[in-house]
Design a protein around this motif. Structure first.
Motif, PDB file in Angstrom:
ATOM      1  N   PHE A 152       5.845  -0.589 -10.315  1.00 44.52           N
ATOM      2  CA  PHE A 152       5.079  -1.781  -9.968  1.00 44.52           C
ATOM      3  C   PHE A 152       4.715  -2.572 -11.219  1.00 44.52           C
ATOM      4  CE2 PHE A 152       1.237  -4.085  -8.566  1.00 44.52           C
ATOM      5  CZ  PHE A 152       1.781  -4.757  -7.476  1.00 44.52           C
ATOM      6  N   ALA A 153       4.333  -1.876 -12.285  1.00 47.08           N
ATOM      7  CA  ALA A 153       4.011  -2.578 -13.530  1.00 47.08           C
ATOM      8  C   ALA A 153       5.225  -3.319 -14.076  1.00 47.08           C
ATOM      9  CB  ALA A 153       3.483  -1.584 -14.565  1.00 47.08           C
ATOM     10  N   ARG A 154       6.400  -2.755 -13.908  1.00 48.30           N
ATOM     11  CA  ARG A 154       7.622  -3.393 -14.392  1.00 48.30           C
ATOM     12  C   ARG A 154       8.033  -4.594 -13.545  1.00 48.30           C
ATOM     13  NH1 ARG A 154      11.068   2.177 -15.339  1.00 48.30           N
ATOM     14  NH2 ARG A 154      10.456   2.563 -17.512  1.00 48.30           N
ATOM     15  N   GLY A 155       7.516  -4.670 -12.349  1.00 46.76           N
ATOM     16  CA  GLY A 155       7.935  -5.733 -11.443  1.00 46.76           C
ATOM     17  C   GLY A 155       9.225  -5.424 -10.731  1.00 46.76           C
ATOM     18  N   ALA A 156       9.654  -4.168 -10.802  1.00 50.34           N
ATOM     19  CA  ALA A 156      10.885  -3.762 -10.129  1.00 50.34           C
ATOM     20  C   ALA A 156      10.642  -3.644  -8.628  1.00 50.34           C
ATOM     21  CB  ALA A 156      11.359  -2.417 -10.683  1.00 50.34           C
ATOM     22  N   PRO A 157      11.640  -3.908  -7.803  1.00 51.68           N
ATOM     23  CA  PRO A 157      11.481  -3.682  -6.363  1.00 51.68           C
ATOM     24  C   PRO A 157      11.112  -2.222  -6.108  1.00 51.68           C
ATOM     25  CG  PRO A 157      13.498  -4.901  -6.827  1.00 51.68           C
ATOM     26  CD  PRO A 157      12.972  -4.439  -8.151  1.00 51.68           C
ATOM     27  N   LEU A 158      10.131  -2.011  -5.257  1.00 51.02           N
ATOM     28  CA  LEU A 158       9.727  -0.646  -4.970  1.00 51.02           C
ATOM     29  C   LEU A 158      10.839   0.090  -4.232  1.00 51.02           C
ATOM     30  CD1 LEU A 158       5.976  -1.064  -3.923  1.00 51.02           C
ATOM     31  CD2 LEU A 158       6.957  -0.581  -6.183  1.00 51.02           C
ATOM     32  N   LYS A 159      11.020   1.348  -4.587  1.00 50.87           N
ATOM     33  CA  LYS A 159      12.049   2.161  -3.959  1.00 50.87           C
ATOM     34  C   LYS A 159      11.671   2.457  -2.500  1.00 50.87           C
ATOM     35  CE  LYS A 159      13.335   4.484  -8.289  1.00 50.87           C
ATOM     36  NZ  LYS A 159      12.334   3.838  -9.166  1.00 50.87           N
ATOM     37  N   PRO A 160      12.643   2.913  -1.707  1.00 50.59           N
ATOM     38  CA  PRO A 160      12.327   3.259  -0.308  1.00 50.59           C
ATOM     39  C   PRO A 160      11.261   4.335  -0.185  1.00 50.59           C
ATOM     40  CG  PRO A 160      14.700   3.078  -0.627  1.00 50.59           C
ATOM     41  CD  PRO A 160      14.084   3.013  -1.986  1.00 50.59           C
ATOM     42  N   GLY A 161      11.187   5.238  -1.173  1.00 49.53           N
ATOM     43  CA  GLY A 161      10.201   6.299  -1.067  1.00 49.53           C
ATOM     44  C   GLY A 161       9.775   6.819  -2.418  1.00 49.53           C
ATOM     45  N   TYR A 162       8.534   7.270  -2.475  1.00 56.99           N
ATOM     46  CA  TYR A 162       7.971   7.945  -3.647  1.00 56.99           C
ATOM     47  C   TYR A 162       7.332   9.224  -3.148  1.00 56.99           C
ATOM     48  CZ  TYR A 162       8.717   3.566  -6.166  1.00 56.99           C
ATOM     49  OH  TYR A 162       9.282   2.454  -6.737  1.00 56.99           O
ATOM     50  N   GLY A 163       8.064  10.317  -3.258  1.00 56.92           N
ATOM     51  CA  GLY A 163       7.560  11.558  -2.716  1.00 56.92           C
ATOM     52  C   GLY A 163       7.285  11.424  -1.231  1.00 56.92           C
ATOM     53  N   THR A 164       6.114  11.856  -0.806  1.00 54.09           N
ATOM     54  CA  THR A 164       5.745  11.824   0.608  1.00 54.09           C
ATOM     55  C   THR A 164       4.869  10.631   0.974  1.00 54.09           C
ATOM     56  OG1 THR A 164       3.830  13.242   0.169  1.00 54.09           O
ATOM     57  CG2 THR A 164       5.898  14.340   0.790  1.00 54.09           C
ATOM     58  N   ALA A 165       4.711   9.688   0.048  1.00 53.73           N
ATOM     59  CA  ALA A 165       3.840   8.535   0.317  1.00 53.73           C
ATOM     60  C   ALA A 165       4.395   7.670   1.436  1.00 53.73           C
ATOM     61  CB  ALA A 165       3.672   7.695  -0.949  1.00 53.73           C
ATOM     62  N   ALA A 166       3.496   7.168   2.281  1.00 57.61           N
ATOM     63  CA  ALA A 166       3.854   6.184   3.306  1.00 57.61           C
ATOM     64  C   ALA A 166       3.646   4.799   2.706  1.00 57.61           C
ATOM     65  CB  ALA A 166       2.984   6.368   4.539  1.00 57.61           C
ATOM     66  N   LEU A 167       4.744   4.047   2.554  1.00 59.06           N
ATOM     67  CA  LEU A 167       4.702   2.740   1.909  1.00 59.06           C
ATOM     68  C   LEU A 167       4.664   1.633   2.941  1.00 59.06           C
ATOM     69  CD1 LEU A 167       7.325   3.092  -0.979  1.00 59.06           C
ATOM     70  CD2 LEU A 167       4.844   3.175  -1.157  1.00 59.06           C
ATOM     71  N   ALA A 168       3.872   0.597   2.615  1.00 60.64           N
ATOM     72  CA  ALA A 168       3.880  -0.639   3.407  1.00 60.64           C
ATOM     73  C   ALA A 168       4.006  -1.786   2.427  1.00 60.64           C
ATOM     74  CB  ALA A 168       2.604  -0.756   4.227  1.00 60.64           C
ATOM     75  N   ARG A 169       5.051  -2.584   2.589  1.00 61.20           N
ATOM     76  CA  ARG A 169       5.327  -3.654   1.630  1.00 61.20           C
ATOM     77  C   ARG A 169       5.000  -5.006   2.249  1.00 61.20           C
ATOM     78  NH1 ARG A 169       9.279   0.117   1.444  1.00 61.20           N
ATOM     79  NH2 ARG A 169       9.973   0.917  -0.583  1.00 61.20           N
ATOM     80  N   PRO A 170       4.781  -6.023   1.382  1.00 64.07           N
ATOM     81  CA  PRO A 170       4.588  -7.381   1.905  1.00 64.07           C
ATOM     82  C   PRO A 170       5.777  -7.820   2.739  1.00 64.07           C
ATOM     83  CG  PRO A 170       4.024  -7.278  -0.419  1.00 64.07           C
ATOM     84  CD  PRO A 170       4.665  -5.972  -0.091  1.00 64.07           C
ATOM     85  N   THR A 205       0.837  -1.190   0.000  1.00 65.79           N
ATOM     86  CA  THR A 205       0.000   0.000   0.000  1.00 65.79           C
ATOM     87  C   THR A 205       0.875   1.244   0.000  1.00 65.79           C
ATOM     88  OG1 THR A 205      -0.155   0.049   2.412  1.00 65.79           O
ATOM     89  CG2 THR A 205      -1.896  -1.122   1.231  1.00 65.79           C
ATOM     90  N   ALA A 206       0.354   2.288  -0.621  1.00 63.59           N
ATOM     91  CA  ALA A 206       0.996   3.601  -0.601  1.00 63.59           C
ATOM     92  C   ALA A 206      -0.078   4.610  -0.218  1.00 63.59           C
ATOM     93  CB  ALA A 206       1.594   3.941  -1.960  1.00 63.59           C
ATOM     94  N   MET A 207       0.127   5.289   0.897  1.00 68.61           N
ATOM     95  CA  MET A 207      -0.833   6.277   1.384  1.00 68.61           C
ATOM     96  C   MET A 207      -0.241   7.665   1.221  1.00 68.61           C
ATOM     97  SD  MET A 207      -3.842   6.772   2.910  1.00 68.61           S
ATOM     98  CE  MET A 207      -4.302   5.376   3.964  1.00 68.61           C
ATOM     99  N   TRP A 208      -0.898   8.503   0.402  1.00 71.34           N
ATOM    100  CA  TRP A 208      -0.392   9.853   0.188  1.00 71.34           C
ATOM    101  C   TRP A 208      -1.085  10.834   1.126  1.00 71.34           C
ATOM    102  CZ3 TRP A 208       1.642   7.581  -4.295  1.00 71.34           C
ATOM    103  CH2 TRP A 208       2.892   8.102  -4.691  1.00 71.34           C
ATOM    104  N   PRO A 209      -0.306  11.548   1.942  1.00 74.67           N
ATOM    105  CA  PRO A 209      -0.912  12.559   2.819  1.00 74.67           C
ATOM    106  C   PRO A 209      -1.426  13.738   2.009  1.00 74.67           C
ATOM    107  CG  PRO A 209       1.467  12.741   2.899  1.00 74.67           C
ATOM    108  CD  PRO A 209       1.161  11.518   2.055  1.00 74.67           C
ATOM    109  N   HIS A 210      -2.433  14.389   2.531  1.00 75.41           N
ATOM    110  CA  HIS A 210      -3.027  15.572   1.906  1.00 75.41           C
ATOM    111  C   HIS A 210      -3.351  15.309   0.434  1.00 75.41           C
ATOM    112  CE1 HIS A 210      -4.280  19.711   2.089  1.00 75.41           C
ATOM    113  NE2 HIS A 210      -3.647  19.982   0.965  1.00 75.41           N
ATOM    114  N   ALA A 211      -3.928  14.125   0.183  1.00 71.10           N
ATOM    115  CA  ALA A 211      -4.356  13.784  -1.170  1.00 71.10           C
ATOM    116  C   ALA A 211      -5.792  13.309  -1.117  1.00 71.10           C
ATOM    117  CB  ALA A 211      -3.462  12.707  -1.771  1.00 71.10           C
ATOM    118  N   GLU A 212      -6.577  13.734  -2.085  1.00 68.57           N
ATOM    119  CA  GLU A 212      -7.988  13.377  -2.134  1.00 68.57           C
ATOM    120  C   GLU A 212      -8.236  12.375  -3.256  1.00 68.57           C
ATOM    121  OE1 GLU A 212     -10.432  16.704  -3.087  1.00 68.57           O
ATOM    122  OE2 GLU A 212      -9.188  17.357  -4.757  1.00 68.57           O
ATOM    123  N   HIS A 213      -9.507  12.162  -3.582  1.00 70.35           N
ATOM    124  CA  HIS A 213      -9.882  11.198  -4.601  1.00 70.35           C
ATOM    125  C   HIS A 213      -9.181  11.530  -5.911  1.00 70.35           C
ATOM    126  CE1 HIS A 213     -12.447   7.806  -5.321  1.00 70.35           C
ATOM    127  NE2 HIS A 213     -12.953   8.334  -6.415  1.00 70.35           N
TER     128      HIS A 213
END
Length: 439
Positions: free
Chosen positions: A421-439, A384-392
């Motif tokens: 994710f589409a490429r199947g590459a390992p997700l980076k430690p961060g994408y902007g300000t998103a809070a990531l949770a990995r398997p 999951t990636a949760m972006w703060p201060h982001a709406e629909h």
């Protein structure tokens, strides 16, 4: 249809509040496309409102501009009406432009249009691949609840190929250039998605590497169903939900009441109204309406009522008794109100990525994130990636003096996350300000 059933085309809400008629396709402009700029970056130009176009950059910034008039080419910030200082100059040959003075030339994407069938209905689709002959991942783009043409308005059909990922886009049944009747039957929409994926594979041939679905908003319910019926490598859900349609409405009202700092007593009254409205949605009869009105009417003039919005309760609140049965017939879109997606999500074997907005009012994300975390802890391949201060829509926004939100841009890193994710590459430690949770 009564005026309270209309919403702005930009809403893209997850369920039933889309307008019953599609937004009119703008006058086609030959400049719709992807452009390589002299500075090495890219710019996407998409159809927008009549007489306007919208530009988007890979970093999520965006603006709109008029095609004619005294302000032609002068960009406005995001979806506001304020100038942002950018200028887009279109040329007469349709293949070149200038963005802030930097020359741009159209990228020769590989585009293949197709008509295909699903359950006896002819659908219109399009495969868009990056230039060249290399194998690339392909994303089959599903839909929200909108009635608009994805072929006309979905910019990801070019933005993904700009990053080396193919896209298959299609008009869902009852919209755009596709046949059939508009529906919110998730099983039917999933079968259409499976047919679309088969077409993408056939058209792309040896160029198709990994392939999967991306389901936005309402498509977040549809994509996992489709993934159980097709051989896919990944499933992406953006601003979708792991709760039922009815639960979405309740969560949206509860969040709106909390955001407006209403008391516990008033919130309890609001939720009683929601319960009655939901019961009417499930059983649109005069008897159910009378029960709803008995709850609503004593409180309809109280100050908190204006904040009882939800995903569809706001639509039901002003309904009069004589409108109930005609309205029920008009919006009988076979919506599965009580469908609980959690069991389906848990059966999907390929990796899933869920991208959520922390401030989403249309599809509140907190309960969905909690449920996905439980599945992840149980060993399911769900990130999951949760972006703060982001709406629909995963849009950053500002709130005006009237309390209304206006979208500004998508966050930095949003497109890069979808591509990785589409490429199947390992997700980076961060994408902007998103809070990531990995398997």
């Amino acid at each position: 249809m009564s005026s309270f059933l209309r919403i702005a085309a930009a809403c893209g809400c997850s369920l039933v509040v889309a307008s019953a008629t599609a937004a009119a396709a703008p006058e086609p402009s030959c400049h719709v496309g992807l452009y390589a700029l002299a500075d090495g970056s890219t710019l996407d130009l998409a159809a927008s409102a009549e007489g306007q176009m919208r530009w988007r950059r890979p970093d999520g910034t965006s603006g709109a501009f008029d095609l004619a008039g005294a302000q032609a080419g002068a960009s406005r910030l995001g979806w506001t009406k304020r100038p942002d200082g950018h200028v887009v100059r279109l040329t007469g040959d349709c293949d070149t432009l200038a963005f802030d003075g930097a020359a741009g030339k159209r990228v020769p994407l590989v585009v293949r249009d197709v008509r295909f069938h699903s359950d006896g209905v002819e659908l219109a689709g399009r495969l868009v691949l990056p230039p060249g002959t290399a194998r690339v991942p392909v994303v089959v783009l599903l839909h929200g609840s909108e009635h608009d043409s994805a072929l006309d308005f979905e910019s990801l059909q070019r933005r993904l190929p700009s990053q080396g990922v193919g896209a298959f886009v299609y008009d869902k049944r009852g919209t755009g250039a596709s046949g059939g009747q508009y529906t919110q039957d998730f099983d039917q929409l999933a079968r259409d998605a499976v047919a679309a994926l088969a077409q993408a594979r056939q058209l792309g041939g040896e160029r198709v590497g990994r392939i999967g679905f991306e389901g936005p908003s309402q498509g977040g319910w549809v994509a996992p169903i489709a993934a159980l019926q097709a051989d896919v490598d990944f499933v992406t859900v953006v601003f979708g939900l792991a709760v039922s349609v009815i639960e979405e409405d309740r969560e949206a009202v509860a969040k709106n009441m909390a955001d407006h700092h209403h008391s516990a007593a008033d919130t309890a009254k609001a939720m009683a109204v929601v319960d009655a409205a939901d019961a009417l949605a499930l059983q649109p009869t005069l008897e159910a309406y009378d029960r709803f009105a008995a709850v609503r009417d004593p409180w309809r003039d109280e100050p908190w009522v204006k904040d009882v919005h939800g995903d569809f309760t706001w639509m039901i609140l002003p309904v009069k008794r004589e409108e109930v049965l005609p309205l029920a017939r008009q919006i009988d879109w076979h919506t599965p109100w009580l469908y609980d997606p959690l069991e389906t999500i848990s059966r999907v074997k390929p990796p899933q990525l869920w991208v959520l907005g922390e401030d989403d009012l249309d599809a509140p994300s907190a309960e969905t994130a909690r449920r996905l975390a439980q599945l992840r802890l149980a060993g399911h391949p769900i990130a999951t990636a949760m972006w703060p201060h982001a709406e629909h829509g995963i849009y950053e926004y500002e709130t005006g003096a009237d309390g209304e939100r206006v979208s500004l841009r998508q966050p930095e890193g949003y497109l890069a996350l979808l591509v990785d994710f589409a490429r199947g590459a390992p997700l980076k430690p961060g994408y902007g300000t998103a809070a990531l949770a990995r398997p």
